[in-house]
Scaffold this motif. Structure first.
Motif, PDB file in Angstrom:
ATOM      1  N   ILE A 124      33.430  42.069  44.609  1.00 36.44           N
ATOM      2  CA  ILE A 124      34.479  43.038  44.916  1.00 36.44           C
ATOM      3  C   ILE A 124      35.190  43.462  43.634  1.00 36.44           C
ATOM      4  O   ILE A 124      35.401  42.668  42.726  1.00 36.44           O
ATOM      5  CB  ILE A 124      35.499  42.486  45.942  1.00 36.44           C
ATOM      6  N   THR A 125      35.520  44.736  43.572  1.00 31.43           N
ATOM      7  CA  THR A 125      36.247  45.307  42.445  1.00 31.43           C
ATOM      8  C   THR A 125      37.248  46.331  42.978  1.00 31.43           C
ATOM      9  O   THR A 125      37.122  46.808  44.108  1.00 31.43           O
ATOM     10  CB  THR A 125      35.298  45.997  41.446  1.00 31.43           C
ATOM     11  N   HIS A 126      38.212  46.669  42.152  1.00 32.48           N
ATOM     12  CA  HIS A 126      39.175  47.694  42.558  1.00 32.48           C
ATOM     13  C   HIS A 126      38.564  49.072  42.349  1.00 32.48           C
ATOM     14  O   HIS A 126      37.846  49.314  41.379  1.00 32.48           O
ATOM     15  CB  HIS A 126      40.473  47.571  41.757  1.00 32.48           C
ATOM     16  N   GLN A 127      38.845  49.972  43.277  1.00 29.76           N
ATOM     17  CA  GLN A 127      38.303  51.328  43.201  1.00 29.76           C
ATOM     18  C   GLN A 127      38.792  52.059  41.956  1.00 29.76           C
ATOM     19  O   GLN A 127      38.093  52.899  41.396  1.00 29.76           O
ATOM     20  CB  GLN A 127      38.705  52.096  44.463  1.00 29.76           C
ATOM     21  N   PHE A 128      40.000  51.720  41.521  1.00 31.49           N
ATOM     22  CA  PHE A 128      40.586  52.361  40.335  1.00 31.49           C
ATOM     23  C   PHE A 128      41.022  51.279  39.350  1.00 31.49           C
ATOM     24  O   PHE A 128      42.201  50.925  39.274  1.00 31.49           O
ATOM     25  CB  PHE A 128      41.781  53.234  40.727  1.00 31.49           C
ATOM     26  N   PRO A 129      40.086  50.704  38.600  1.00 28.79           N
ATOM     27  CA  PRO A 129      40.437  49.616  37.674  1.00 28.79           C
ATOM     28  C   PRO A 129      41.384  50.081  36.579  1.00 28.79           C
ATOM     29  O   PRO A 129      41.439  51.264  36.246  1.00 28.79           O
ATOM     30  CB  PRO A 129      39.076  49.197  37.103  1.00 28.79           C
TER      31      PRO A 129
END
Length: 299
Positions: free
Chosen positions: A265-270
């Motif tokens: 999982i990662t943030h859509q807007f890093p």
């Protein structure tokens, strides 16, 4: 305001003793006293009460008020130092305890060996905490055990793991395949492996028969399985590691649960300053997928 003066003051606030503070900081008592007086002169007020015969120092009201300010000043100073002299990039990775070490650790080792000039922060959390940490941008990349919808969190299936039985029981059949009907649910050391696994588990054993222990710690599982007829269902990689270092045995299930899926999982807007480090990780992950088709197994 001098860093060393603040450090000395905070050590005095912790020990309430100038001699002890000097010992802890490997300084002379004279040097500590001199720097404390210099700090007081800079602030324009005494910070400690000086009385003969006192074994423990007391702080003046100004001194008491300055302690939290000194801590904040020290934290800010360290942040500035890291900003100016620290690594150009940082990458924060969080993972659940049961993510295959043979998958994650080689990726991190490869990033280190290739000397990308970054510092990696690695932590262990539950899946729910990882989703929250990604959503709040407290970490950059997370590895979790199930899908969970959170705003702006991108979820990617990354790894499949088969599940098997581990036990030390001498009463199990000598075959390497065992039926769920042969397992006493009240002797289970239970760990949660996602909603699909839970649905399979509830179909095989009535929820009325509760396991003897529920845990999310693999060290607990290893210890609890060390005697008796207890058993546990684990991802095969974790089971294999336990078998190598103990008298436990692995058994395949004749009616196996669905493969366990782990997700990245990662943030859509890093954060802008972290994009390059995330891209480097993704590049190494892609290279690993091309070189070793079995790990990770794409879905």
């Amino acid at each position: 305001m001098d860093y060393r003066d603040i450090e000395i003051f905070l050590e005095i606030s912790r020990t309430h003793n100038i001699t002890k503070a000097a010992e802890n900081l490997f300084l002379s008592q004279t040097s500590v006293s001199h720097r404390l007086k210099r700090l007081e002169a800079e602030l324009g007020a005494p910070l400690i009460t000086r009385q003969r015969g006192m074994r423990s120092l007391e702080f003046t009201p100004r001194g008491e008020a300055f302690i939290p300010l000194a801590k904040r000043w020290m934290d800010l100073y360290k942040e500035v130092e890291i900003c100016i002299n620290g690594p150009e990039m940082t990458l924060s990775i969080g993972a659940i305890h049961s993510v295959n070490p043979g998958f994650l650790y080689p990726l991190i080792q490869r990033m280190i060996q290739e000397k990308h000039g970054l510092t990696i922060y690695l932590s262990q959390m539950s899946s729910i905490d990882l989703y929250k940490a990604i959503e709040n941008q407290q970490i950059d990349i997370g590895f979790v055990g199930f899908r969970y919808h959170r705003p702006h969190v991108h979820v990617r299936p990354i790894l499949r793991q088969t599940l098997c039985v581990v036990s030390q029981s001498p009463n199990f059949c000598p075959n390497t395949v065992i039926s769920p009907q042969e397992l006493d649910p009240q002797l289970e050391i239970y760990s949660y492996w996602g909603p699909e696994y839970q649905a399979w588990h509830d179909r095989r054993w009535s929820p009325a028969f509760r396991p003897c222990v529920v845990t999310d710690s693999m060290s607990n599982v290893s210890l609890l399985l060390s005697g008796g007829d207890y058993w546990s269902i684990l991802p095969s990689n974790l089971a294999f590691d336990l078998v190598q270092t103990s008298n436990l045995k692995m058994y395949q299930l004749s009616d196996p649960p669905p493969e366990r899926v782990c997700y990245m999982i990662t943030h859509q807007f890093p954060k802008a300053g972290h994009k390059q480090a995330i891209n480097i990780f993704n590049q190494i992950l892609a290279q690993t997928e091309n070189e070793h088709h079995e790990l990770p197994l794409q879905i």
